[in-house]
Design a protein around this motif. Structure first.
Motif, PDB file in Angstrom:
ATOM      1  N   CYS A 265       0.853  -1.185   0.000  1.00 21.75           N
ATOM      2  CA  CYS A 265       0.000   0.000   0.000  1.00 21.75           C
ATOM      3  C   CYS A 265       0.892   1.240   0.000  1.00 21.75           C
ATOM      4  CB  CYS A 265      -0.921  -0.001   1.216  1.00 21.75           C
ATOM      5  SG  CYS A 265      -2.019   1.428   1.266  1.00 21.75           S
ATOM      6  N   GLU A 266       1.018   1.870  -1.154  1.00 20.71           N
ATOM      7  CA  GLU A 266       1.867   3.053  -1.269  1.00 20.71           C
ATOM      8  C   GLU A 266       1.298   4.220  -0.471  1.00 20.71           C
ATOM      9  OE1 GLU A 266       2.443   3.941  -5.350  1.00 20.71           O
ATOM     10  OE2 GLU A 266       3.427   2.027  -5.825  1.00 20.71           O
ATOM     11  N   ALA A 267      -0.024   4.303  -0.394  1.00 21.93           N
ATOM     12  CA  ALA A 267      -0.659   5.405   0.334  1.00 21.93           C
ATOM     13  C   ALA A 267      -0.321   5.375   1.821  1.00 21.93           C
ATOM     14  CB  ALA A 267      -2.173   5.355   0.139  1.00 21.93           C
ATOM     15  N   CYS A 268      -0.037   4.189   2.339  1.00 19.44           N
ATOM     16  CA  CYS A 268       0.267   4.030   3.769  1.00 19.44           C
ATOM     17  C   CYS A 268       1.756   3.796   3.998  1.00 19.44           C
ATOM     18  CB  CYS A 268      -0.557   2.883   4.356  1.00 19.44           C
ATOM     19  SG  CYS A 268      -2.344   3.163   4.295  1.00 19.44           S
ATOM     20  N   GLY A 269       2.574   4.445   3.201  1.00 18.04           N
ATOM     21  CA  GLY A 269       4.019   4.360   3.397  1.00 18.04           C
ATOM     22  C   GLY A 269       4.609   3.031   2.989  1.00 18.04           C
ATOM     23  N   HIS A 277      -6.872 -11.698   2.249  1.00 14.36           N
ATOM     24  CA  HIS A 277      -7.715 -11.304   3.381  1.00 14.36           C
ATOM     25  C   HIS A 277      -7.111 -10.118   4.126  1.00 14.36           C
ATOM     26  CE1 HIS A 277     -10.428 -11.561   6.751  1.00 14.36           C
ATOM     27  NE2 HIS A 277      -9.415 -11.721   7.583  1.00 14.36           N
ATOM     28  N   GLU A 278      -5.808 -10.181   4.401  1.00 15.47           N
ATOM     29  CA  GLU A 278      -5.152  -9.091   5.127  1.00 15.47           C
ATOM     30  C   GLU A 278      -5.212  -7.797   4.319  1.00 15.47           C
ATOM     31  OE1 GLU A 278      -0.678  -8.288   6.821  1.00 15.47           O
ATOM     32  OE2 GLU A 278      -1.531 -10.290   7.096  1.00 15.47           O
ATOM     33  N   TRP A 279      -5.064  -7.926   3.000  1.00 11.72           N
ATOM     34  CA  TRP A 279      -5.125  -6.757   2.126  1.00 11.72           C
ATOM     35  C   TRP A 279      -6.518  -6.131   2.139  1.00 11.72           C
ATOM     36  CZ3 TRP A 279      -3.045  -2.872  -0.099  1.00 11.72           C
ATOM     37  CH2 TRP A 279      -3.577  -2.286  -1.248  1.00 11.72           C
ATOM     38  N   GLU A 280      -7.547  -6.965   2.073  1.00 11.44           N
ATOM     39  CA  GLU A 280      -8.913  -6.448   2.083  1.00 11.44           C
ATOM     40  C   GLU A 280      -9.248  -5.794   3.420  1.00 11.44           C
ATOM     41  OE1 GLU A 280     -10.998  -6.101  -0.345  1.00 11.44           O
ATOM     42  OE2 GLU A 280      -9.565  -6.978  -1.746  1.00 11.44           O
ATOM     43  N   GLN A 281      -8.784  -6.402   4.510  1.00 14.50           N
ATOM     44  CA  GLN A 281      -9.016  -5.807   5.826  1.00 14.50           C
ATOM     45  C   GLN A 281      -8.342  -4.442   5.925  1.00 14.50           C
ATOM     46  OE1 GLN A 281     -10.902  -6.986   8.491  1.00 14.50           O
ATOM     47  NE2 GLN A 281     -11.649  -8.422   6.962  1.00 14.50           N
ATOM     48  N   HIS A 282      -7.140  -4.333   5.369  1.00 21.16           N
ATOM     49  CA  HIS A 282      -6.423  -3.057   5.399  1.00 21.16           C
ATOM     50  C   HIS A 282      -7.158  -2.004   4.574  1.00 21.16           C
ATOM     51  CE1 HIS A 282      -3.144  -0.163   5.326  1.00 21.16           C
ATOM     52  NE2 HIS A 282      -3.248  -0.131   4.006  1.00 21.16           N
ATOM     53  N   ARG A 283      -7.610  -2.388   3.394  1.00 21.66           N
ATOM     54  CA  ARG A 283      -8.307  -1.438   2.517  1.00 21.66           C
ATOM     55  C   ARG A 283      -9.577  -0.901   3.158  1.00 21.66           C
ATOM     56  NH1 ARG A 283      -9.892  -3.864  -2.825  1.00 21.66           N
ATOM     57  NH2 ARG A 283     -10.644  -1.746  -3.148  1.00 21.66           N
ATOM     58  N   GLN A 284     -10.224  -1.718   3.956  1.00 19.83           N
ATOM     59  CA  GLN A 284     -11.466  -1.299   4.597  1.00 19.83           C
ATOM     60  C   GLN A 284     -11.231  -0.528   5.893  1.00 19.83           C
ATOM     61  OE1 GLN A 284     -13.829  -4.844   5.090  1.00 19.83           O
ATOM     62  NE2 GLN A 284     -13.500  -5.482   2.973  1.00 19.83           N
ATOM     63  N   GLY A 285      -9.976  -0.497   6.346  1.00 18.90           N
ATOM     64  CA  GLY A 285      -9.665   0.164   7.608  1.00 18.90           C
ATOM     65  C   GLY A 285      -9.835   1.677   7.541  1.00 18.90           C
ATOM     66  N   ARG A 286     -10.147   2.269   8.686  1.00 19.66           N
ATOM     67  CA  ARG A 286     -10.394   3.708   8.746  1.00 19.66           C
ATOM     68  C   ARG A 286      -9.153   4.517   8.379  1.00 19.66           C
ATOM     69  NH1 ARG A 286     -12.356   6.021  14.371  1.00 19.66           N
ATOM     70  NH2 ARG A 286     -14.019   4.525  13.929  1.00 19.66           N
ATOM     71  N   GLY A 287      -7.988   4.089   8.894  1.00 17.69           N
ATOM     72  CA  GLY A 287      -6.757   4.826   8.619  1.00 17.69           C
ATOM     73  C   GLY A 287      -6.431   4.876   7.140  1.00 17.69           C
ATOM     74  N   ILE A 292      -6.331   7.816   1.844  1.00 17.54           N
ATOM     75  CA  ILE A 292      -6.754   7.871   0.444  1.00 17.54           C
ATOM     76  C   ILE A 292      -7.552   9.142   0.181  1.00 17.54           C
ATOM     77  CG2 ILE A 292      -8.247   6.790  -1.277  1.00 17.54           C
ATOM     78  CD1 ILE A 292      -5.653   5.333  -0.954  1.00 17.54           C
ATOM     79  N   SER A 293      -8.433   9.488   1.124  1.00 15.66           N
ATOM     80  CA  SER A 293      -9.254  10.694   0.963  1.00 15.66           C
ATOM     81  C   SER A 293      -8.385  11.949   0.932  1.00 15.66           C
ATOM     82  CB  SER A 293     -10.265  10.778   2.110  1.00 15.66           C
ATOM     83  OG  SER A 293     -11.030  11.957   2.019  1.00 15.66           O
ATOM     84  N   ARG A 294      -7.389  12.012   1.840  1.00 21.11           N
ATOM     85  CA  ARG A 294      -6.505  13.185   1.863  1.00 21.11           C
ATOM     86  C   ARG A 294      -5.690  13.289   0.581  1.00 21.11           C
ATOM     87  NH1 ARG A 294      -5.509  11.741   7.383  1.00 21.11           N
ATOM     88  NH2 ARG A 294      -3.534  10.776   6.752  1.00 21.11           N
ATOM     89  N   LEU A 295      -5.206  12.140   0.097  1.00 22.97           N
ATOM     90  CA  LEU A 295      -4.407  12.152  -1.130  1.00 22.97           C
ATOM     91  C   LEU A 295      -5.243  12.567  -2.336  1.00 22.97           C
ATOM     92  CD1 LEU A 295      -2.285   8.906  -0.595  1.00 22.97           C
ATOM     93  CD2 LEU A 295      -1.456  11.263  -0.561  1.00 22.97           C
ATOM     94  N   LYS A 296      -6.502  12.135  -2.362  1.00 24.63           N
ATOM     95  CA  LYS A 296      -7.383  12.531  -3.465  1.00 24.63           C
ATOM     96  C   LYS A 296      -7.627  14.037  -3.453  1.00 24.63           C
ATOM     97  CE  LYS A 296      -9.982   8.230  -4.178  1.00 24.63           C
ATOM     98  NZ  LYS A 296     -11.312   7.573  -4.063  1.00 24.63           N
ATOM     99  N   LYS A 297      -7.846  14.584  -2.252  1.00 21.44           N
ATOM    100  CA  LYS A 297      -8.110  16.019  -2.143  1.00 21.44           C
ATOM    101  C   LYS A 297      -6.890  16.845  -2.541  1.00 21.44           C
ATOM    102  CE  LYS A 297     -11.646  15.654   1.465  1.00 21.44           C
ATOM    103  NZ  LYS A 297     -11.990  15.954   2.886  1.00 21.44           N
ATOM    104  N   SER A 298      -5.702  16.322  -2.204  1.00 26.76           N
ATOM    105  CA  SER A 298      -4.481  17.063  -2.526  1.00 26.76           C
ATOM    106  C   SER A 298      -4.026  16.838  -3.962  1.00 26.76           C
ATOM    107  CB  SER A 298      -3.356  16.651  -1.572  1.00 26.76           C
ATOM    108  OG  SER A 298      -3.010  15.287  -1.764  1.00 26.76           O
TER     109      SER A 298
END
Length: 303
Positions: A265-269, A277-287, A292-298
């Protein structure tokens, strides 16, 4: 990480980098398991386990036996305080004395009983307390007496209403036990859900929420025991409307778990996630979603 673990992990990386990427470098038990598998079968662990897992993972319909799965469930808003009270009862009943019996300074918390929730969380407290209070002993009798005094003093800290440095350390450890236990509850619920949704397990859920809230045996008998008996009787007399596993489609039965693929996940460093499964859980996580939202806005996110 010890030199032994370092050497074993490097050897596993040379033999099977895919399997090595799947586990933590400090997980000595799993590293040794993979090396032993390779020594025994002459096949790299990732290939051997992938084949066995794809063939058997979550499948019950090919078994020679029939299964009836019962899950006693409750709402998380009820389970969380119930778990917290259970931990408090365990501490009051002498959990720390049991932990002290197996405590060793600088122990390996990846093996044996020390992996269990309710053991490793007290390591910092016990290490600091023992270093300050334990007296050197020359004979086994003196050591036994010293251990008894330590247990009494620690229990006094548990029972004392006074707030001090030791009480704060102990309270922090107890809170960590509660947190890890609540996480375990959620992990178990996710696993049950996966078995039901992906592999068609016909799991019968019995709601114990009312019973836990009331704490009454008669409510338990009505809300949990009675429905469970009915489900089992129906299963034994083959009156159930659905056969175990029959609600899983053929497509679901053919799902193969990709346990070894790494996702970055490049967005998360450039955080590395192992398995779908671990990837899907991460994608659904709040952090992750916030980043992703901040990067889209910027405008920094390339879609």
């Amino acid at each position: 990480m010890s030199k032994d673990y370092d050497c074993a992990y490097n050897r596993l990386k040379d033999i099977d980098p895919v399997a090595a990427n799947r586990i933590h470098p400090n997980n000595g038990r799993k590293i040794n398991q993979y090396l032993n598998l390779y020594a025994r079968f002459g096949v790299i662990p990732s290939k051997l386990l992938q084949e066995k897992t794809v063939e058997n993972w979550g499948q019950v319909d090919n078994s020679r036996y029939d299964f009836c799965f019962l899950c006693v469930n409750a709402s998380l808003t009820t389970l969380d305080p119930f778990v917290d009270r259970r931990v408090d009862h365990m501490v009051d009943a002498g959990l720390l004395k049991e932990v002290l019996d197996i405590y060793t300074t600088n122990a390996d918390y990846t093996k044996g009983l020390r992996q269990a929730i309710g053991v490793r969380e007290f390591e910092s407290f016990l290490r600091c307390y023992i270093l300050e209070h334990q007296k050197p002993c020359s004979e086994s009798h003196d050591q036994t007496l010293n251990d008894q005094i330590l247990k009494q003093n620690i229990q006094h800290i548990v029972d004392s209403p006074d707030e001090n440095e030791w009480k704060a350390l102990l309270t922090e450890a107890i809170q960590q036990v509660k947190l890890n236990t609540r996480r375990l509850v959620r992990r178990q619920r996710r696993r049950l859900n996966r078995l039901q949704m992906l592999y068609g397990w016909n799991i019968h859920y019995v709601d114990a929420t009312k019973s836990i809230i009331s704490g009454a045996d008669d409510i338990w008998a009505v809300e949990v025991v009675k429905p469970s008996i009915g489900i089992i009787k129906s299963f034994l007399t083959e009156e159930s409307s659905t056969e175990i596993g029959s609600n899983a489609s053929e497509e679901m039965k053919m799902i193969q778990k990709d346990l070894w693929t790494q996702h970055v996940c490049e967005a998360c460093g450039n955080k590395v996630l192992r398995g779908v499964h671990e990837w899907e859980q991460h994608r659904q996580g709040r952090g992750h979603r916030k980043r992703i939202s901040r990067l889209k806005k910027s405008g920094s996110l390339c879609l």
